[in-house]
Design an enzyme around this catalytic site. Structure first.
Site, PDB file in Angstrom:
ATOM      1  N   PRO A 111     -57.707  34.415  -4.972  1.00  0.00           N
ATOM      2  CG  PRO A 111     -56.604  36.434  -4.893  1.00  0.00           C
ATOM      3  CD  PRO A 111     -57.689  35.564  -5.080  1.00  0.00           C
ATOM      4  CG  MET A 112     -56.938  32.332  -0.531  1.00  0.00           C
ATOM      5  SD  MET A 112     -57.535  30.889  -0.403  1.00  0.00           S
ATOM      6  CE  MET A 112     -58.427  29.565  -1.287  1.00  0.00           C
ATOM      7  CB  ALA A 113     -50.023  33.115  -0.936  1.00  0.00           C
TER       8      ALA A 113
ATOM      9  N   GLY B 155     -64.879  37.450   1.507  1.00  0.00           N
ATOM     10  CA  GLY B 155     -64.974  37.663   3.356  1.00  0.00           C
ATOM     11  C   GLY B 155     -65.850  36.522   4.500  1.00  0.00           C
ATOM     12  CG  ASP B 156     -65.558  36.440   7.032  1.00  0.00           C
ATOM     13  OD1 ASP B 156     -64.255  35.812   8.009  1.00  0.00           O
ATOM     14  OD2 ASP B 156     -66.423  37.139   8.595  1.00  0.00           O
TER      15      ASP B 156
ATOM     16  CE  LYS C 265     -58.702  38.424  -3.129  1.00  0.00           C
ATOM     17  NZ  LYS C 265     -58.240  39.037  -1.383  1.00  0.00           N
TER      18      LYS C 265
ATOM     19  CB  CYS D   2     -50.878  40.926   0.609  1.00  0.00           C
ATOM     20  SG  CYS D   2     -50.558  40.729   1.928  1.00  0.00           S
TER      21      CYS D   2
ATOM     22  N   GLY E 172     -62.857  31.926  -0.413  1.00  0.00           N
ATOM     23  CA  GLY E 172     -61.318  31.513   0.239  1.00  0.00           C
ATOM     24  C   GLY E 172     -61.044  30.174   0.158  1.00  0.00           C
ATOM     25  NE  ARG E 173     -60.407  32.880   5.668  1.00  0.00           N
ATOM     26  CZ  ARG E 173     -60.963  33.249   6.569  1.00  0.00           C
ATOM     27  NH1 ARG E 173     -59.836  33.355   7.733  1.00  0.00           N
ATOM     28  NH2 ARG E 173     -61.820  34.476   6.408  1.00  0.00           N
TER      29      ARG E 173
HETATM   30  C1  LIG Z   1     -53.364  31.564   3.237  1.00  0.00           C
HETATM   31  C2  LIG Z   1     -54.099  32.397   2.320  1.00  0.00           C
HETATM   32  C3  LIG Z   1     -53.312  32.958   1.229  1.00  0.00           C
HETATM   33  C4  LIG Z   1     -53.545  34.134   0.504  1.00  0.00           C
HETATM   34  N1  LIG Z   1     -52.829  34.658  -0.750  1.00  0.00           N
HETATM   35  C5  LIG Z   1     -53.800  35.288  -1.094  1.00  0.00           C
HETATM   36  C6  LIG Z   1     -52.980  35.826  -2.185  1.00  0.00           C
HETATM   37  O1  LIG Z   1     -52.614  35.637  -3.345  1.00  0.00           O
HETATM   38  N2  LIG Z   1     -53.772  37.368  -2.489  1.00  0.00           N
HETATM   39  C7  LIG Z   1     -54.703  37.821  -2.141  1.00  0.00           C
HETATM   40  O2  LIG Z   1     -55.246  38.529  -2.538  1.00  0.00           O
HETATM   41  N3  LIG Z   1     -55.209  37.125  -1.259  1.00  0.00           N
HETATM   42  C8  LIG Z   1     -54.653  36.251  -0.924  1.00  0.00           C
HETATM   43  N4  LIG Z   1     -55.397  36.094   0.631  1.00  0.00           N
HETATM   44  C9  LIG Z   1     -57.168  35.773   0.995  1.00  0.00           C
HETATM   45  C10 LIG Z   1     -58.136  35.950   0.406  1.00  0.00           C
HETATM   46  O3  LIG Z   1     -57.892  35.860  -1.292  1.00  0.00           O
HETATM   47  C11 LIG Z   1     -59.323  36.412   0.635  1.00  0.00           C
HETATM   48  O4  LIG Z   1     -59.369  37.633   0.375  1.00  0.00           O
HETATM   49  C12 LIG Z   1     -59.615  36.074   2.508  1.00  0.00           C
HETATM   50  O5  LIG Z   1     -59.100  34.641   2.861  1.00  0.00           O
HETATM   51  C13 LIG Z   1     -60.972  36.245   3.023  1.00  0.00           C
HETATM   52  O6  LIG Z   1     -61.515  35.596   2.276  1.00  0.00           O
HETATM   53  P1  LIG Z   1     -62.351  34.137   2.973  1.00  0.00           P
HETATM   54  O7  LIG Z   1     -63.068  34.654   4.316  1.00  0.00           O
HETATM   55  O8  LIG Z   1     -63.181  33.544   1.477  1.00  0.00           O
HETATM   56  O9  LIG Z   1     -61.507  32.877   3.006  1.00  0.00           O
HETATM   57  C14 LIG Z   1     -54.570  34.903   1.230  1.00  0.00           C
HETATM   58  C15 LIG Z   1     -55.770  33.994   2.128  1.00  0.00           C
HETATM   59  C16 LIG Z   1     -55.324  32.948   2.909  1.00  0.00           C
HETATM   60  C17 LIG Z   1     -56.169  32.295   4.028  1.00  0.00           C
END
Ligand SMILES: Cc1cc2nc3c(=O)[nH]c(=O)nc-3n(C[C@H](O)[C@H](O)[C@H](O)COP(=O)(O)O)c2cc1C
Length: 331
Positions: free
Chosen positions: A18-20, A204-205, A142, A103, A227-228
């Site tokens: 989930p990513m806003a 994560g990562d 989460k 968050c 995520g990213r």
């Molecule tokens: C732009 C952005 C928006 C995010 N929005 C949410 C969200 O709405 N809900 C949530 O649980 N995590 C949110 N996250 C966190 C991600 O879901 C994830 O836990 C975090 O980016 C680590 O994973 P990654 O290293 O694969 O990016 C957000 C992260 C980013 C970068």
């Protein structure tokens, strides 16, 4: 413990985080098409849901092709969280409801939302129990590894969340105070996976398909959340699926393929979010991500960050792929 159907496939499910502002319906559909097995909505405020705020409720909408999907909610008031859970269950019927306890954003944690709750585990368990009682759907959680280094206790947090009725547990293995700095601690994901009966989703990562394989081997997690790493690279899901099956990853997408998917994504955004200037402007970041690493990407990005319409973006891609034709056409 009853299995969750969407997590019980013999292959390791791959989940779009989930990513806003990013994991909206258009991107979710693109990632599902590329091999993501499960997707989640952006986090939605339970207070706004219970007050039926239109913009927030729009965030809970999805199309059938996105299933299985979880709708993620947050908030610090168990009653509001329960009401939001019931409303989402009744009106949207996702496969599951996910509670955001991760968050780190100031405006959210100040009101004890997101990871703010982690300072009060009685509140956390009260929220989970209230949500579980309000729906027949599975409620998942989460979270981060703790509020700060002193309160870092992912296994303790996870056990309490499991006891309160969470049916799956996603760990973004950083503390709140770390925000996005440092590294996610995959050892903690392994410790939680060993301690819980419910499925643990590692997060994560993850930047590459190879990282997915490494995370599964390192942690024994039941599923991996990306995520990213998926920004401008939904192919990561396709490649990770191949690597998990022991196959070599498919060839990297060509510039043409990148543009085709970027435009397909953009068209979905226009259809689902409205053919407006706002949609285009909010989409610019995706164009930037899709062109990362291409020859001349800096200049290309500079131009894409200024587009006011999808037709303009299409013309820029066309000129990049066929420079001679576009010069001749302009002459
Ligand atoms: C732009 C952005 C928006 C995010 N929005 C949410 C969200 O709405 N809900 C949530 O649980 N995590 C949110 N996250 C966190 C991600 O879901 C994830 O836990 C975090 O980016 C680590 O994973 P990654 O290293 O694969 O990016 C957000 C992260 C980013 C970068």
């Amino acid at each position: 413990m009853k299995q969750l159907p969407y997590l019980s496939s013999p292959r390791v499910p791959l989940i779009l985080a989930p990513m806003a502002g990013v994991s909206e319906a258009p991107f979710r559909q693109i990632c599902r098409g590329m091999g993501a097995d499960v997707v989640l909505s952006e986090f939605l405020s339970s207070e706004a849901i219970r007050r039926r705020i239109h913009r927030t409720l729009e965030g809970a909408e999805f199309e059938a092709c996105e299933r299985p999907i979880g709708i993620q909610i947050y908030g610090a008031d168990p009653r509001a969280m329960a009401e939001a859970t019931a409303l989402i269950t009744e009106h949207y019927q996702p496969e599951f409801i996910d509670i955001n306890f991760g968050c780190p954003v100031k405006k959210v944690v100040q009101r004890n939302g997101g990871s703010g709750c982690l300072r009060d585990m009685d509140l956390v368990t009260g929220i989970i129990r209230a949500c579980v009682a309000a729906t027949h759907l599975p409620v998942t959680v989460k979270t981060r590894s703790g509020w700060n280094d002193q309160m870092r206790d992912p296994v303790g947090i996870a056990l309490r969340m499991q006891d309160a009725g969470a049916r799956a547990f996603t760990l973004h293995a950083r503390t709140r105070t770390q925000m996005f700095s440092g590294h996610a601690n995959w050892d903690e994901i392994a410790q939680v996976a060993a301690a819980l009966e419910i499925p643990v989703i590692g997060n994560g990562d993850i930047q590459t398909a190879e990282d997915v394989v490494r995370m599964v081997a390192h942690t024994g997690c039941a599923a991996v959340m990306v995520g990213r790493g998926a920004f401008g690279n939904p192919w990561l899901f396709r490649d990770a699926r191949a690597r998990l099956a022991g196959e070599p990853p498919p060839a990297a997408p060509t510039a043409t393929e990148r543009f085709q998917v970027a435009l397909a994504h953009a068209r979905l955004a226009l259809r689902l979010q409205g053919d407006t200037r706002k949609t285009v402007i909010e989409f610019r970041k995706h164009f930037g991500w899709y062109t990362k690493g291409l020859y001349g990407a800096g200049e290309l990005r500079g131009r894409l960050f200024q587009v006011e319409s999808m037709a303009e973006a299409e013309a820029i891609f066309e000129a990049y792929l066929h420079p001679a034709a576009s010069v001749a056409g302009a002459a």
